[in-house]
Design a protein around this motif. Structure first.
Motif, PDB file in Angstrom:
ATOM      1  N   PRO A 347      50.045  21.394  45.643  1.00  0.00           N
ATOM      2  CA  PRO A 347      48.817  22.116  46.018  1.00  0.00           C
ATOM      3  C   PRO A 347      48.487  23.264  45.071  1.00  0.00           C
ATOM      4  O   PRO A 347      47.782  24.191  45.454  1.00  0.00           O
ATOM      5  N   VAL A 348      49.005  23.207  43.842  1.00  0.00           N
ATOM      6  CA  VAL A 348      48.928  24.361  42.936  1.00  0.00           C
ATOM      7  C   VAL A 348      48.085  24.088  41.691  1.00  0.00           C
ATOM      8  O   VAL A 348      48.097  24.880  40.745  1.00  0.00           O
ATOM      9  N   ARG A 349      47.316  22.997  41.692  1.00  0.00           N
ATOM     10  CA  ARG A 349      46.558  22.634  40.497  1.00  0.00           C
ATOM     11  C   ARG A 349      45.052  22.741  40.695  1.00  0.00           C
ATOM     12  O   ARG A 349      44.306  22.950  39.731  1.00  0.00           O
ATOM     13  N   ILE A 350      44.568  22.601  41.904  1.00  0.00           N
ATOM     14  CA  ILE A 350      43.130  22.592  42.160  1.00  0.00           C
ATOM     15  C   ILE A 350      42.509  23.942  41.800  1.00  0.00           C
ATOM     16  O   ILE A 350      43.116  24.997  41.988  1.00  0.00           O
ATOM     17  N   THR A 351      41.287  23.902  41.265  1.00  0.00           N
ATOM     18  CA  THR A 351      40.569  25.130  40.891  1.00  0.00           C
ATOM     19  C   THR A 351      39.155  25.100  41.463  1.00  0.00           C
ATOM     20  O   THR A 351      38.614  24.026  41.752  1.00  0.00           O
ATOM     21  N   CYS A 352      38.587  26.291  41.614  1.00  0.00           N
ATOM     22  CA  CYS A 352      37.177  26.392  42.000  1.00  0.00           C
ATOM     23  C   CYS A 352      36.346  26.441  40.728  1.00  0.00           C
ATOM     24  O   CYS A 352      36.602  27.258  39.835  1.00  0.00           O
ATOM     25  N   LEU A 353      35.372  25.555  40.634  1.00  0.00           N
ATOM     26  CA  LEU A 353      34.569  25.427  39.417  1.00  0.00           C
ATOM     27  C   LEU A 353      33.473  26.498  39.407  1.00  0.00           C
ATOM     28  O   LEU A 353      32.746  26.669  40.390  1.00  0.00           O
ATOM     29  N   ILE A 386      27.525  25.874  43.277  1.00  0.00           N
ATOM     30  CA  ILE A 386      28.408  26.541  42.312  1.00  0.00           C
ATOM     31  C   ILE A 386      28.515  28.027  42.653  1.00  0.00           C
ATOM     32  O   ILE A 386      29.618  28.598  42.714  1.00  0.00           O
ATOM     33  N   GLU A 387      27.365  28.664  42.888  1.00  0.00           N
ATOM     34  CA  GLU A 387      27.373  30.098  43.175  1.00  0.00           C
ATOM     35  C   GLU A 387      28.072  30.414  44.489  1.00  0.00           C
ATOM     36  O   GLU A 387      28.708  31.472  44.619  1.00  0.00           O
ATOM     37  N   ASP A 388      28.012  29.508  45.440  1.00  0.00           N
ATOM     38  CA  ASP A 388      28.666  29.712  46.739  1.00  0.00           C
ATOM     39  C   ASP A 388      30.140  29.314  46.718  1.00  0.00           C
ATOM     40  O   ASP A 388      30.794  29.303  47.764  1.00  0.00           O
ATOM     41  N   ARG A 389      30.659  28.977  45.562  1.00  0.00           N
ATOM     42  CA  ARG A 389      32.064  28.574  45.389  1.00  0.00           C
ATOM     43  C   ARG A 389      32.409  27.364  46.265  1.00  0.00           C
ATOM     44  O   ARG A 389      33.416  27.352  46.959  1.00  0.00           O
ATOM     45  N   ARG A 390      31.602  26.333  46.141  1.00  0.00           N
ATOM     46  CA  ARG A 390      31.835  25.147  46.967  1.00  0.00           C
ATOM     47  C   ARG A 390      32.079  23.888  46.132  1.00  0.00           C
ATOM     48  O   ARG A 390      32.192  22.792  46.689  1.00  0.00           O
ATOM     49  N   ILE A 391      32.191  24.041  44.812  1.00  0.00           N
ATOM     50  CA  ILE A 391      32.542  22.906  43.948  1.00  0.00           C
ATOM     51  C   ILE A 391      33.927  23.173  43.368  1.00  0.00           C
ATOM     52  O   ILE A 391      34.189  24.241  42.803  1.00  0.00           O
ATOM     53  N   MET A 393      37.638  21.435  41.350  1.00  0.00           N
ATOM     54  CA  MET A 393      38.055  20.443  40.356  1.00  0.00           C
ATOM     55  C   MET A 393      39.580  20.335  40.310  1.00  0.00           C
ATOM     56  O   MET A 393      40.278  21.361  40.295  1.00  0.00           O
ATOM     57  N   LEU A 394      40.048  19.111  40.309  1.00  0.00           N
ATOM     58  CA  LEU A 394      41.444  18.826  39.971  1.00  0.00           C
ATOM     59  C   LEU A 394      41.443  18.391  38.519  1.00  0.00           C
ATOM     60  O   LEU A 394      40.923  17.323  38.186  1.00  0.00           O
ATOM     61  N   ALA A 576      40.753  32.499  45.071  1.00  0.00           N
ATOM     62  CA  ALA A 576      40.729  33.746  45.836  1.00  0.00           C
ATOM     63  C   ALA A 576      39.951  34.775  45.040  1.00  0.00           C
ATOM     64  O   ALA A 576      39.740  34.621  43.828  1.00  0.00           O
ATOM     65  N   ILE A 577      39.516  35.811  45.730  1.00  0.00           N
ATOM     66  CA  ILE A 577      38.860  36.947  45.083  1.00  0.00           C
ATOM     67  C   ILE A 577      39.671  38.200  45.382  1.00  0.00           C
ATOM     68  O   ILE A 577      40.469  38.232  46.322  1.00  0.00           O
ATOM     69  N   ARG A 578      39.478  39.226  44.593  1.00  0.00           N
ATOM     70  CA  ARG A 578      40.215  40.471  44.805  1.00  0.00           C
ATOM     71  C   ARG A 578      39.745  41.142  46.097  1.00  0.00           C
ATOM     72  O   ARG A 578      38.556  41.162  46.415  1.00  0.00           O
ATOM     73  N   ASP A 579      40.703  41.703  46.815  1.00  0.00           N
ATOM     74  CA  ASP A 579      40.413  42.421  48.055  1.00  0.00           C
ATOM     75  C   ASP A 579      40.689  43.899  47.823  1.00  0.00           C
ATOM     76  O   ASP A 579      41.833  44.279  47.538  1.00  0.00           O
ATOM     77  N   PRO A 580      39.696  44.763  47.930  1.00  0.00           N
ATOM     78  CA  PRO A 580      39.906  46.185  47.645  1.00  0.00           C
ATOM     79  C   PRO A 580      40.695  46.923  48.735  1.00  0.00           C
ATOM     80  O   PRO A 580      41.089  48.075  48.535  1.00  0.00           O
ATOM     81  N   ASP A 581      40.941  46.267  49.854  1.00  0.00           N
ATOM     82  CA  ASP A 581      41.657  46.919  50.958  1.00  0.00           C
ATOM     83  C   ASP A 581      43.085  47.239  50.542  1.00  0.00           C
ATOM     84  O   ASP A 581      43.884  46.327  50.292  1.00  0.00           O
ATOM     85  N   PRO A 582      43.471  48.526  50.465  1.00  0.00           N
ATOM     86  CA  PRO A 582      44.841  48.872  50.038  1.00  0.00           C
ATOM     87  C   PRO A 582      45.911  48.415  51.024  1.00  0.00           C
ATOM     88  O   PRO A 582      47.090  48.341  50.684  1.00  0.00           O
ATOM     89  N   GLY A 583      45.499  48.115  52.248  1.00  0.00           N
ATOM     90  CA  GLY A 583      46.466  47.643  53.232  1.00  0.00           C
ATOM     91  C   GLY A 583      46.853  46.193  53.057  1.00  0.00           C
ATOM     92  O   GLY A 583      47.818  45.724  53.664  1.00  0.00           O
ATOM     93  N   ASN A 584      46.127  45.473  52.222  1.00  0.00           N
ATOM     94  CA  ASN A 584      46.433  44.063  51.949  1.00  0.00           C
ATOM     95  C   ASN A 584      47.370  44.011  50.754  1.00  0.00           C
ATOM     96  O   ASN A 584      46.957  44.193  49.606  1.00  0.00           O
ATOM     97  N   LEU A 585      48.657  43.774  51.007  1.00  0.00           N
ATOM     98  CA  LEU A 585      49.654  43.797  49.931  1.00  0.00           C
ATOM     99  C   LEU A 585      49.462  42.679  48.925  1.00  0.00           C
ATOM    100  O   LEU A 585      49.973  42.751  47.808  1.00  0.00           O
TER     101      LEU A 585
END
Length: 830
Positions: A347-353, A386-391, A393-394, A576-585
Motif C-alpha cells: 500500500p506504499v506506491r499509490i500517489t495522488c496525481l 485533479i484540483e479536488d485530489r480525486r485522481i 496513479m499507481l 496527505a497535506i501538512r497539518d498546522p495543528d501543533p498537537g498533531n505529532l
C-alpha cells in the motif's frame, strides 16, 4: 597463587585476597544460562567477578572488583525446544564500601559454549535493591575465545554521565567489537564489520566505485549454520520454527508440483485446476521420491532442510489463502484491484496525481487522453477532479523502462505501467485506465504504449483483465525487491552494524533500539543465501530475473532517510497535506480518511514518536547534550558515511544536532523495523500466494489485433489468460515462499512488549513504556471498531479481508504463531 588474565588494558585478578585486615561483606545473585540439553551445563567451570560502578580502584582506573567465584547450580529445567535453562547461585566477597555493582566479568572454562540469558545481584544492606543484567549473549570457552566476557547492568548512561569506574570498561568493550578488517572473523568473535552485496549481483553492487549503489551489509564469519556474529543468531527454537514451516511449505506446494511437472504441462489448464492446487496433499512416501524430483527439489531447498523433508510423516493441508475464503472471484473485481493499493500487501506506491496527463522524468507524455477517462468521473470535469485530489496513479513506469529490453530477452514478457484511478465520494477507488509501455527505440529513448479501459463484458473485459495482470506483476516485483527487501531489511542493516560498533550497550539509544534489531542480520543472511543470490528464488519467480538486484539498486538511488518516515512518505506521494495543528505529532492530514494502511499507520507512528520523545527527554536535557554525545555522533556519522556511504553527500539526512532531530530519526528507524515491515510482509500469503490476484511474472504480452496471438486469444480467452500467468512450478515456489514469510514465530514478541520486565533499571523509562503499551492496546480497539464500520469500505472490500496488518496485537501475551495476518513484530525477524 594469584592468576592474572588480560581483559583489554587491565588485569582481572583471580585468586585469594591476601590483605588480612580488609573487612569483607557479601553480595549474592543468580545467573541464568541456557545450553544444549544433550550437553552438560558449565557448572563450576564458569566463574564471575563483579565491578563496582561507584567506587574507583586507583591502581587500575576501573571500578573496584570482587573476588572471583564459581557458579553453583541451583535449579534446572528442560525447555520445549530441547534446550535446558539453568539457574546458578553466586555469593561474592567484596570489601566493605564496595558500592553498587555495575558490571561483571564471566569466564567460561567449560568445553562448550553457553547462552548467558540474564543475571541479578542483590546487595543485602540495600535490600530489596536488585541490580539486573539482561545479557542475551553467547559465551564461548576461554581456550577458544582467549578472553572473558564483560556485561553491564541495565542502567543506561550517555557517555558524559558514565560513572568514572566504568569509563574505561565502556571504551574497551566498544573497541573490541569493531575488529580491524584485516582477517576473516571466527565463529566466536563478536566483531562487526561492513561488506558489500557483490556476491548477489551479476554486476558490481554497492562497491565504492560501482554505478550500482546499495546499503552495506555485515561481514560474514566462519560458522557452519550462520555467517553472522554470534549475538545476531536466532534462538534455536525460532530456527526450528522456520525450518518446520519451510518443510511444510515444500511438502504442500513444491513436491506435488515437481512430481506432476514430470507428466503434465507447466501451466494450469483451468481455473478449477488452479483452485485445487491449494488443497493438494503431500506425497505419502517421502523417502521414495523419484530421482528427477529429488534433483529438482535440491536446487531450491536449502540442504539443511532436505533430510527433514524426507522424514516428514504427518499429513496436513495449508489454510486456503484468505483472499479466496469468502469470495473466490474477488480477484476479478475492479474495486478489489484498487482497494489493495490502499490496504493490500503493497500500500506504499499509490500517489495522488496533481497534473494531467502524467509524464516521465524524460518528459515523455503519457498516451492516456482526457477523452479516455472523462466519462467515468461521476460527472466531474477532469480539471476539477485533479484540483479536488480525486485522481490517483499507481506508477511503475519510469524505473522499469530502461530494463525492459534486457528483461524481455528471456522467456518473460513485461511492460512498464501506469494505472489511473478515481476517488468516489465513499472513499473507494475506481480504476479509470491502464497504460502499458515498451521501449520503442532505446537509442532515442522513445516508447510505444497501449491504453486499456475497464469494460463490463466481452473481449474488452477480457483484455482489461490481461492488463490488470501485467500491472499486478509490476507491483509484485516492486513489492518484493523494494517495499519489502530494500526499504526494510536492507536499509536497516547498516543501522544495526553501526549501533553495535559505536554505541555502548550502556547507551540509552542502544537500549531503545536493540529490541527492534533482533534476528534481522540472521534473517538477511538467510535471504542472501536462497532468495537473492544469482539463480535464487527471486530470479526464478520475478519477471526481473537476473536483473532483480540491479533494479533494486536503481531504486535505492531514490531512497532518502528523511522521506522514509510515514508522514514524510505520505506527503511525498501527495496522499496527505501538512497539518498546522501543533498537537498533531504526525504533522499531516490524510486527503481522504479511508486509507487503512495510512490511517492505522499514523496512529502507530504517533504512539512510537510519543514513546521515543519521552524516552529521549529522560536522558537528554537539551540540544547541546545531543550534539555533544560523542558516541551518538560517531554512530550517525558511520551510518551516513559508511553504512549508507553512497548517500553521504546527499540531502535526506537529519543533522542530529537537536533533540527533535534525534526523536524524528529514531521514530523513523523504529517505524521501519516494526510498522512498515509488518504492513508489507505479514499479508503476503493472504494476497500474493494466489497468481490470479498477484502474478509475479507474465509469459505473454497482450495480443495485438491482426496477429496470430490475437486469434489464439479470441478462440479461448481463459486459456490465453492462464498460459500468460506464472506456471505451476513458479506458482508453487511463490506460494511456499509467501507462506514462510507470512509465518509468525511462536512466542513472537510484538511491539509494546519486552522480553524481560527488568529490561531497564530506570523507573521513568518503565513508566513511559507502560504508557506506550497501553496506547497500543487502545489503538487495537480503535482498529477493531474501524473494521466494523460499514461506511469504511476499504477496510475489507469485496475480498472481505479485514485490515489487520497494523493491528499491534500487544495484548497477545503468548502468541502461538502461524499465519495470523496481524500483529506488529518488534523487529524485522522474517
Amino acid at each position: 597463587m594469584a592468576m592474572n588474565r588480560r581483559h583489554g588494558n587491565q588485569s582481572i585478578v583471580v585468586g585469594r585476597n591476601k590483605q588480612r585486615n580488609v573487612v569483607e561483606e557479601s553480595i549474592v545473585g543468580v545467573v541464568v544460562i541456557v545450553h544444549d540439553f544433550e550437553k552438560s551445563g558449565p557448572g563450576k567451570s564458569a566463574s564471575i567477578q563483579i565491578y563496582s560502578g561507584t567506587e574507583l580502584d586507583p591502581s587500575t582506573g576501573n571500578g573496584k572488583t570482587s573476588k572471583t567465584v564459581k557458579l553453583k547450580e541451583w535449579r534446572s529445567k528442560k525447555k520445549s525446544d530441547g534446550s535446558r535453562i539453568s539457574n546458578y547461585k553466586v555469593k561474592l566477597k567484596v570489601e566493605k564500601g564496595f558500592g553498587n555493582p555495575a558490571a561483571f566479568v564471566i569466564t567460561n572454562e567449560h568445553k562448550h559454549k553457553f547462552y548467558l540469558k540474564s543475571a541479578f545481584l542483590q546487595i543485602p544492606k540495600l535490600h530489596p535493591k536488585i541490580i539486573h543484567f539482561d545479557c542475551n549473549s553467547w559465551v564461548y570457552p576461554f581456550n577458544v575465545a582467549n578472553t572473558p566476557r564483560v556485561f553491564f547492568s541495565n542502567t543506561s548512561y550517555i557517555p558524559s554521565q558514565t560513572p568514572r569506574p566504568l569509563v574505561e570498561l565502556r571504551k574497551e568493550e566498544l573497541i573490541k567489537l569493531r575488529g580491524d578488517g584485516k582477517r576473516e572473523n571466527k565463529e566466536w568473535e563478536r566483531i562487526y564489520e561492513y561488506d558489500y552485496y557483490d556476491e548477489l549481483s551479476r554486476s558490481e553492487l554497492g562497491e565504492s566505485s560501482s554505478s550500482h549503489p546499495y546499503p552495506r551489509r555485515g561481514r560474514t564469519v566462519q560458522h557452519p549454520n550462520s555467517d553472522v556474529p554470534p549475538d545476531e543468531r536466532m534462538r534455536q527454537s525460532k530456527v526450528k520454527g522456520i525450518v518446520s514451516s519451510s518443510v511444510e511449505a515444500a511438502l504442500q506446494f513444491l513436491i506435488p508440483t515437481l512430481k506432476a511437472q514430470h507428466y503434465t504441462t507447466n501451466h494450469f489448464n483451468s481455473f478449477v485446476e488452479l483452485g485445487r492446487f491449494f488443497w493438494a496433499q503431500k506425497p505419502k512416501n517421502m523417502a521414495q521420491l523419484d530421482q528427477w524430483t529429488t534433483l529438482k527439489l535440491q536446487k531450491f531447498i536449502p540442504q539443511i532442510l532436505f533430510p527433514q523433508i524426507l522424514s516428514q510423516k504427518d499429513d496436513f493441508i495449508y489454510p486456503h489463502p484468505h483472499l479466496l475464503k469468502e469470495n473466490e472471484r474477488a480477484w476479478m473485481d475492479d474495486d478489489e484491484f484498487a482497494r489493495q493499493m490502499l490496504a493490500g500487501t503493497n500500500p506504499v506506491r499509490i500517489t495522488c496525481l496533481h497534473k494531467f496527463p502524467p509524464e516521465s522524468k524524460a518528459k515523455v507524455v503519457s498516451t492516456i487522453k482526457a477523452s479516455d477517462i472523462e466519462h467515468n468521473l461521476d460527472g466531474l470535469p477532469l480539471q476539477q477532479a485533479i484540483e479536488d485530489r480525486r485522481i490517483f496513479m499507481l506508477d511503475h513506469h519510469d524505473y522499469l523502462m530502461p530494463f525492459l529490453n534486457r528483461i524481455n530477452s528471456s522467456n518473460v514478457f513485461a511492460y512498464a505501467s501506469r494505472t489511473l484511478l478515481f476517488l468516489r465520494t465513499d472513499s473507494t477507488l475506481k480504476p479509470l485506465a491502464i497504460e502499458l509501455s515498451l521501449p520503442y527505440s532505446e537509442a532515442e529513448g522513445g516508447e510505444i504504449s497501449w491504453v486499456y479501459l475497464p469494460a463490463p463484458e466481452g473481449l474488452e473485459a477480457a483484455l482489461w483483465q490481461l492488463a490488470k495482470a501485467h500491472v499486478a506483476a509490476n507491483d509484485s516485483v516492486y513489492h518484493q525487491l523494494v517495499s519489502h527487501w530494500l526499504h526494510t531489511h536492507a536499509v536497516v542493516e547498516p543501522f544495526i552494524i553501526a549501533t553495535r560498533r559505536q554505541l555502548s550497550v550502556m547507551h540509552p539509544v542502544y537500549k531503545l533500539l536493540n529490541p527492534h534489531f533482533k534476528d534481522t542480520m540472521h534473517i538477511n543472511s538467510l535471504f542472501r543465501s536462497f532468495l537473492l543470490k544469482p539463480d535464487g528464488i527471486f530470479e526464478k519467480i520475478l519477471f526481473s530475473g537476473q536483473f532483480s538486484m540491479e533494479l533494486s539498486s536503481e531504486l535505492y538511488k531514490e531512497w532518502r532517510f528523511n522521506e522514509h518516515g510515514l508522514p514524510a512518505d505520505l506527503l511525498k506521494r501527495n496522499m496527505a497535506i501538512r497539518d498546522p495543528d501543533p498537537g498533531n505529532l504526525t504533522g499531516v492530514q490524510l486527503i481522504f480518511p479511508d486509507y487503512p494502511y495510512a490511517e492505522d499507520g499514523l496512529e502507530i507512528w504517533t504512539a512510537i514518536k510519543t514513546w521515543v520523545k519521552s524516552f529521549c527527554s529522560i536522558f537528554y536535557r537539551d540540544d547541546d547534550s545531543v550534539h555533544s554525545d560523542e558516541e551518538l555522533q560517531a554512530w550517525w556519522s558511520e551510518i551516513r558515511n559508511v553504512g549508507h556511504g553512497h548517500k553521504f553527500n546527499e540531502s535526506g539526512w537529519y543533522e542530529l544536532t537537536t533533540l527533535s532531530d534525534l526523536v524524528e530519526a529514531l521514530t523513523t528507524l523504529i517505524w521501519t523495523a516494526t510498522g512498515l515491515h509488518a504492513a508489507v510482509n505479514s499479508g503476503q500469503y493472504a494476497y500474493a500466494s494466489y497468481p490470479l490476484n498477484r502474478p509475479t511474472l507474465c509469459h505473454k504480452f497482450i495480443p495485438s489485433e491482426g496477429t496470430a496471438e490475437y486469434a489464439e486469444f479470441l478462440s479461448d480467452p481463459d486459456k490465453y489468460y492462464l498460459e500468460m500467468l506464472p506456471g505451476k512450478f513458479e506458482t508453487a515456489l511463490t506460494a511456499a515462499l509467501t507462506e514462510v514469510l507470512s509465518h509468525h514465530a511462536k512466542d513472537e514478541l510484538y511491539l509494546g512488549r519486552m522480553s524481560s520486565h527488568s529490561w531497564t533499571d530506570n523507573a521513568r523509562v518503565r513508566h513511559s513504556f507502560s504508557v506506550f503499551s497501553i496506547e497500543l492496546k487502545n489503538i487495537e480497539k480503535r482498529i477493531a471498531e474501524r473494521n466494523k464500520d460499514p461506511n469504511r469500505k476499504n477496510r475489507s472490500g469485496p475480498a472481505k479481508i479485514p485490515y489487520e496488518l497494523l493491528f499491534p496485537d500487544t495484548s497477545n501475551v503468548n502468541p502461538k504463531g502461524g499465519i495470523t495476518g496481524k500483529g506488529i513484530p518488534n523487529s524485522i525477524s522474517m
